[in-house]
Design a protein around this motif. Sequence first.
Motif, PDB file in Angstrom:
ATOM      1  N   SER A   3       1.041   7.173  -6.792  1.00 42.69           N
ATOM      2  CA  SER A   3       0.006   8.297  -6.864  1.00 42.69           C
ATOM      3  C   SER A   3      -0.852   7.919  -5.387  1.00 42.69           C
ATOM      4  N   ARG A   4      -1.122   9.452  -4.954  1.00 42.03           N
ATOM      5  CA  ARG A   4      -1.893   9.612  -3.866  1.00 42.03           C
ATOM      6  C   ARG A   4      -3.079   9.392  -4.033  1.00 42.03           C
ATOM      7  N   ASP A   5      -3.768   9.573  -5.519  1.00 41.24           N
ATOM      8  CA  ASP A   5      -5.107   9.389  -5.690  1.00 41.24           C
ATOM      9  C   ASP A   5      -5.713   7.775  -6.177  1.00 41.24           C
ATOM     10  N   THR A   6      -4.567   6.691  -5.717  1.00 44.36           N
ATOM     11  CA  THR A   6      -4.753   5.458  -5.786  1.00 44.36           C
ATOM     12  C   THR A   6      -5.893   5.122  -4.963  1.00 44.36           C
ATOM     13  N   GLU A   7      -6.885   4.260  -5.637  1.00 42.94           N
ATOM     14  CA  GLU A   7      -8.070   3.721  -4.642  1.00 42.94           C
ATOM     15  C   GLU A   7      -7.827   2.634  -4.257  1.00 42.94           C
ATOM     16  N   ILE A  21     -11.026   4.598  -0.265  1.00 47.79           N
ATOM     17  CA  ILE A  21     -11.482   3.190  -0.111  1.00 47.79           C
ATOM     18  C   ILE A  21     -12.649   3.041  -0.459  1.00 47.79           C
ATOM     19  N   GLY A  22     -12.860   2.007  -1.571  1.00 45.66           N
ATOM     20  CA  GLY A  22     -14.059   1.530  -1.959  1.00 45.66           C
ATOM     21  C   GLY A  22     -14.472   0.407  -1.592  1.00 45.66           C
ATOM     22  N   LEU A  28       0.847  -1.151   0.039  1.00 43.25           N
ATOM     23  CA  LEU A  28      -0.008   0.003   0.003  1.00 43.25           C
ATOM     24  C   LEU A  28       0.853   1.299  -0.193  1.00 43.25           C
ATOM     25  N   ALA A  29       2.114   1.149   0.813  1.00 41.83           N
ATOM     26  CA  ALA A  29       2.780   2.433   0.654  1.00 41.83           C
ATOM     27  C   ALA A  29       3.547   2.526  -0.688  1.00 41.83           C
ATOM     28  N   GLY A  80      -7.240   0.959   8.152  1.00 42.82           N
ATOM     29  CA  GLY A  80      -6.089   1.780   8.895  1.00 42.82           C
ATOM     30  C   GLY A  80      -4.903   1.471   8.230  1.00 42.82           C
ATOM     31  N   ALA A  81      -4.320   0.566   7.830  1.00 38.12           N
ATOM     32  CA  ALA A  81      -3.171   0.172   7.195  1.00 38.12           C
ATOM     33  C   ALA A  81      -3.026   1.070   5.785  1.00 38.12           C
ATOM     34  N   ALA A  82      -4.345   0.931   5.164  1.00 30.14           N
ATOM     35  CA  ALA A  82      -4.679   2.067   3.886  1.00 30.14           C
ATOM     36  C   ALA A  82      -4.493   3.397   4.348  1.00 30.14           C
ATOM     37  N   GLN A  83      -4.902   3.716   5.335  1.00 33.48           N
ATOM     38  CA  GLN A  83      -5.073   5.269   5.484  1.00 33.48           C
ATOM     39  C   GLN A  83      -3.293   5.814   6.144  1.00 33.48           C
ATOM     40  N   LYS A  84      -2.803   4.553   6.679  1.00 31.52           N
ATOM     41  CA  LYS A  84      -1.511   5.115   7.471  1.00 31.52           C
ATOM     42  C   LYS A  84      -0.487   5.168   6.238  1.00 31.52           C
ATOM     43  N   ALA A  85      -0.768   4.445   4.970  1.00 28.52           N
ATOM     44  CA  ALA A  85      -0.034   4.539   3.876  1.00 28.52           C
ATOM     45  C   ALA A  85      -0.240   5.508   3.097  1.00 28.52           C
TER      46      ALA A  85
END
Length: 137
Positions: free
Chosen positions: A97-101, A130-131, A90-91, A120-125
Amino acid sequence: MAFGRLERSEAPRPISDINVTPLVDVMLVLVVILIITAPLMASSLRLDLPQAEAAQPTDAPRFVTVGIAPQGHLFLDDKPVSAEQLAQGLARAAGRSRDTEVQLRADRTVPYGTVVEVMGAAQKAGLNRIGFVAEPR
């Protein structure tokens, strides 16, 4: 004819039918106005725009797929990973790209806590989009 009396004829009866001729006239005038003004509403300005490399349309939005199996196993883009490998993947996606979903696919029997940990791991990265993927009925 009697003395001092004028013969009276019966007055014409009022027409009780609706006269549609004025209505048709007004409608035809409105149609003519519409026909004349419709081409004016469209932009008639013709431009020869310059060409540039940066003016390309944007690519389709990028996404990574995170799956959570009923047993709690994690998958990143359909490849089994551990929690640490998921965070690293995820990092890397956020670095591109910060716009990656993040498209999260979780089985209905997966505990809510596991789903929250992955979010939480996705937001930390650094991935905030998130969809949740679901099947249609």
